[in-house]
Design a protein around this motif. Structure first.
Motif: not given
Length: 51
Positions: A26-36
């Motif tokens: 998730d951190v590697l492929t969905n960084t924007d979602g993780v930050l949100e």
């Protein structure tokens, strides 16, 4: 002692945060979602009073 009291308030705020966990993919492929999600969790925490 204003600095000392400010330090205590900062520690109380830090320790009141709940852990937030993410899977590596998730951190590697969905960084924007993780930050949100991190920002949303930070908004839930109590904000220190000004002054």
């Amino acid at each position: 002692m204003k600095g000392f009291n400010g330090s205590i308030r900062l520690k109380q705020r830090i320790f009141s945060l709940a852990p937030v966990r993410f899977w590596n993919p998730d951190v590697l492929t969905n960084t924007d979602g993780v930050l949100e999600m991190i920002l949303l969790e930070l908004d839930k925490s109590p904000h220190p009073s000004a002054g």
